[in-house]
Design an enzyme around this catalytic site. Structure first.
Site, PDB file in Angstrom:
ATOM      1  N   GLY A 130       0.832  -1.204   0.000  1.00 21.95           N
ATOM      2  CA  GLY A 130       0.000   0.000   0.000  1.00 21.95           C
ATOM      3  C   GLY A 130       0.861   1.246   0.000  1.00 21.95           C
ATOM      4  N   TYR A 131       1.154   1.726  -1.176  1.00 29.27           N
ATOM      5  CA  TYR A 131       2.011   2.912  -1.294  1.00 29.27           C
ATOM      6  C   TYR A 131       1.274   4.062  -1.990  1.00 29.27           C
ATOM      7  CZ  TYR A 131       6.604   1.469   0.505  1.00 29.27           C
ATOM      8  OH  TYR A 131       7.657   1.129   1.312  1.00 29.27           O
ATOM      9  N   GLU A 246      12.888  -2.727  -3.718  1.00 30.39           N
ATOM     10  CA  GLU A 246      12.003  -2.927  -4.868  1.00 30.39           C
ATOM     11  C   GLU A 246      12.799  -2.752  -6.154  1.00 30.39           C
ATOM     12  OE1 GLU A 246       8.541  -0.378  -5.182  1.00 30.39           O
ATOM     13  OE2 GLU A 246       7.714  -1.680  -6.740  1.00 30.39           O
TER      14      GLU A 246
END
Lengths: 394, 378
Positions: A130-131, A246
């Site tokens: 959830g970014y 990431e």
């Protein structure tokens, strides 16, 4: 024993273990569904998932005390080579393996590592991230979803967007606002159970016709305090650390589309353009294919080199260029494929086109997100300009 | 950068310190201004020989130190940074490799101690036209009972004006364009019938055209097999390509570093120009090209040292990627410096001129793209 001998003997061990534990029926098969985003496997895939997860080789370099493989980076590379040689693809992946786990290993408490890591390694719990929010894309710290402190828990309201795999995920980690008066020092890093009351997921249909991304809405969602990672209002640094993983993860994933299935360039060139005197009939296209393949080759060599360096020094901001290169590599390749397919390169559906042709179209369209997701190309160039080159104003 | 061995990092420090202190770009400028026909100055060459770099590849029993190509690459990269002009590459890498790959014991004994000491210069004469095309060799050879007679020409021979011997790629059978029928000869530059004409090129380095008219060569001058030397030539060329790519990488990295300093110091509109995204993004993209080129160069040198099957493909990759980066970097060095970059007083022009000459030598980007893709059956 010299390090080369050690690697040779590990290669033997890996080969033997794979022979005994990898179902041969799965050779060169991709896991069904979206790997790591919550696919619940059956049959041989279930066997392979549980064998690999028990051994810890789904997370080869993570410490054995948390269920990881405990391998050295060199051994992990040998394992990857041996798996590639027999076409064994891990069905355990996604955000847990690529980003959340590595971040926890950096910043988590002993108790958090024991709690979160083993189910990631076994592939039992699938994570989403959830970014991004509608008003917080490249300017991520502008996020507004608010987790109000209620003493022993938070109450979360707001929404997230572009959340990959949210529909299938069991849990979400993410960054949420806990202080409206401080942009960066008002963000906390929280985890939440996607089955919590008040969580609603809506898929977003993309130009490819697929829905890998979702909107996630939070309506008075209760988050216990034990699901706060790090200190309250100190989540931004953890969030950034995770983004480094990431990019490292994307950079380390090698060439190839995220959803896979596309052809190789030489085969399409031969089948759709043809050869004259042993060379591709279209000389201009031949040179462009050469340039694309050489870029991909240079990228792979750099990935290896950076991997070796990261194993010693940890992830470096220089991986920002790998994210940029990964997107360029994917997008250029997909464009070349579509161009070589010619009139057969834009079929949408139906029996008039082969499955591969249809998949190539969808993959080409999906690849347009590669320079947006995980930090846009422009943001990554900013980061490299600032953190690697030391330029001011970024 | 790959992890260096102790020996390599010692050599790197030595090469870096010497080139920075004793042979910086200003030294190259002096050489150019003095109009030395050879394209290098003797004092620089003696220094290089005295430090033993001339013998890096040559076995100890022949006067060298018997180190590998990865190690030579470290030194060549530093030479490239300061545009050091010398026969180190042409003779101690290319000439020495010809003898090491294809020379008889007698030939090695005759030439390698001199090459290791920097007293003898041995260089390769391969190209005959404006483009690198090794299978296109036409220089004619007639066979007789006691040997061979060579007639024809070679062009753009590196250090051709100062060489003591030429490794000459010649056609003993077949037609230009055939890989079969090529033979390598090792011929002293003072042999009867050879004429040497120095060329003045934009990069101010030493090049010459050679003419062979009825040059006699005994059977003891053949390197490798008669009619069957293409593979030997190709292996030799790959060593040249990887070594030159290392030098080119150094030149481009220096151009990058100098340009980055300028982006951080030059002010316009009240701020350093590096704070403008159009320049910062270009610098970041060039940084990517630089890292990619380095990975390719290191992989090619390592492949040569490991005797890998991938040498041809990796050497083409390295030469092409180093060439692309150097090409773009030498252009952007001028553009990002603005007007000052166009002046002869500033060094950017040297980087640009050297860039194009090095790109063309042993195959440019286009040549290596074609060579690379031919490995994939299309």
């Amino acid at each position: 024993m010299s390090s080369e001998n050690r690697q040779d003997s590990f290669r033997e061990e890996a080969r033997r273990w794979l022979t005994e534990n990898f179902p041969a029926t799965l050779a060169h098969q991709r896991p069904p569904g979206i790997a790591g985003f919550g696919a619940k496997f059956r049959g041989d895939w279930k066997v392979w998932q549980s064998n690999l997860g028990e051994k810890g080789w789904s997370a080869p370099t993570w410490p054995a005390e948390f269920g990881g493989g405990g391998l050295t980076p060199q051994e992990a590379r040998v394992l990857a080579e041996e798996m590639a040689a027999i076409g064994a693809i891990s069905p355990i992946g996604g955000f847990g393996i690529m980003m959340w786990g590595p971040t926890l290993l950096d910043v988590g408490t002993e108790e958090q590592k024991q709690r979160y890591l083993p189910p990631i390694i076994r592939g039992d719990i699938h994570w989403c991230q959830g970014y991004s929010e509608p008003g917080a894309g490249s300017d991520l710290a502008n996020l507004q979803s608010f987790a109000e402190d209620k003493g022993d828990h938070f109450i979360l309201n707001g929404s997230k967007v572009w959340t990959s795999g949210a529909l299938e995920a069991d849990w979400m980690y993410g960054v949420f606002r806990t202080d409206r008066n401080n942009k960066y020092e008002g963000i906390s890093f929280l985890t939440l159970d996607m089955k919590s009351p008040g969580v609603e997921v809506k898929p977003i249909t993309l130009i490819s016709g697929q829905s890998p991304f979702n909107e996630v809405f939070f309506n008075d969602v209760v988050i216990p305090k034990e699901d706060l990672i790090g200190e309250k209002n100190q989540g931004w640094n953890i969030g950034k650390r995770l983004l480094l993983h990431e990019r490292q993860g994307i950079a380390g994933s090698g060439g190839g589309s995220v959803i896979g299935g596309s052809y190789d360039l030489e085969k399409v060139a031969r089948d759709y353009i043809g050869l004259e005197d042993g060379k591709l009939a279209d000389g201009a296209m031949r040179e462009r294919i050469a340039m694309q393949k050489m870029f991909a080759h240079a990228y792979a060599l750099t990935r290896h080199r950076f991997g070796d360096e990261a194993a010693v020094h940890g992830p470096s901001p220089a991986v920002g260029i790998m994210k940029v290169a990964w997107a360029r590599d994917n997008q250029n390749r997909e464009e070349l494929l579509i161009e070589m397919l010619g009139n057969r390169g834009l079929g949408w559906e139906g029996a008039g086109f082969s499955d591969k042709e249809l998949l190539t179209v969808r993959t080409w369209l999906r690849s347009k997100a590669n320079s947006i997701e995980g930090g846009t190309t422009e943001i990554n160039l900013n980061l490299v300009a600032k953190r690697v080159l030391g330029l001011k104003g970024y | 950068m790959a992890v260096l061995t102790e020996e390599q990092s010692m050599l790197k420090d030595q090469a870096q310190a010497w080139s920075r202190d004793e042979s910086p770009v200003a030294k190259f400028r002096q050489m150019r201004d003095s109009g030395v026909a050879m394209g290098f100055d003797d004092a620089t060459w003696s220094d290089i020989a005295a430090m033993g770099w001339t013998g890096i590849l040559i076995p100890e029993e022949l006067g060298g130190s018997g180190m590998d190509h990865a190690t030579f690459g470290v030194v060549l990269e530093e030479m490239g940074r300061q545009l050091v002009a010398s026969p180190l590459f042409a003779s101690s890498l290319v000439g020495a490799s010809a003898l090491l790959l294809g020379g008889t014991d007698a030939q090695r004994q005759r030439w390698l101690p001199g090459v290791a000491a920097g007293d003898a210069i041995v260089t390769l004469a391969v190209d005959e036209g404006p483009h690198h095309r090794p299978e296109g060799i036409a220089l004619q050879v007639e066979r007789s009972i006691d040997g061979f007679t060579l007639t024809g020409s070679k062009t753009f021979v590196l250090e051709g004006g100062s060489a003591d011997a030429f490794v000459v790629a010649a056609r003993t059978s077949g037609e230009p364009g055939d890989k079969a029928g090529i033979t390598l000869f090792l011929i002293p530059s003072d042999a009867d019938g050879i004429s040497v004409t120095s060329l003045k090129m934009a990069d101010s380095r030493g090049y010459a055209d050679l003419t062979f008219s009825n040059v006699k060569a005994g059977t003891d001058t053949v390197l490798g097999e008669v009619d069957n030397a293409f593979d030997l030539l190709d292996a030799l060329l790959d060593r040249a390509r990887a070594g030159l790519a290392a030098e080119m990488l150094g030149t481009a990295c220096e151009a990058f570093d100098r340009t980055l300093v300028y982006l951080k110091t030059r002010e316009q509109f009240g701020q350093v120009i590096g704070s403008f995204q159009s320049l910062g993004h270009r610098a970041a993209t060039l940084f990517m090209d630089m890292e990619f080129a380095r990975s390719c160069v290191e992989a090619a040198l390592r492949a040569i040292d490991d005797g890998s099957d991938e040498v041809p493909i990796l050497c083409s990759l390295a030469k092409c990627k180093a060439g692309e980066f150097l090409h773009d970097m030498s252009n952007d060095m001028i553009q990002m410096h603005g007007g000052i970059g166009m002046t002869d007083e500033f060094d950017a022009g040297f980087f640009l001129k050297r860039a194009r000459a090095a790109e063309a030598a042993f195959g440019g980007q286009s040549f290596h793209r074609r060579r690379y893709i031919s490995h994939f059956g299309i």
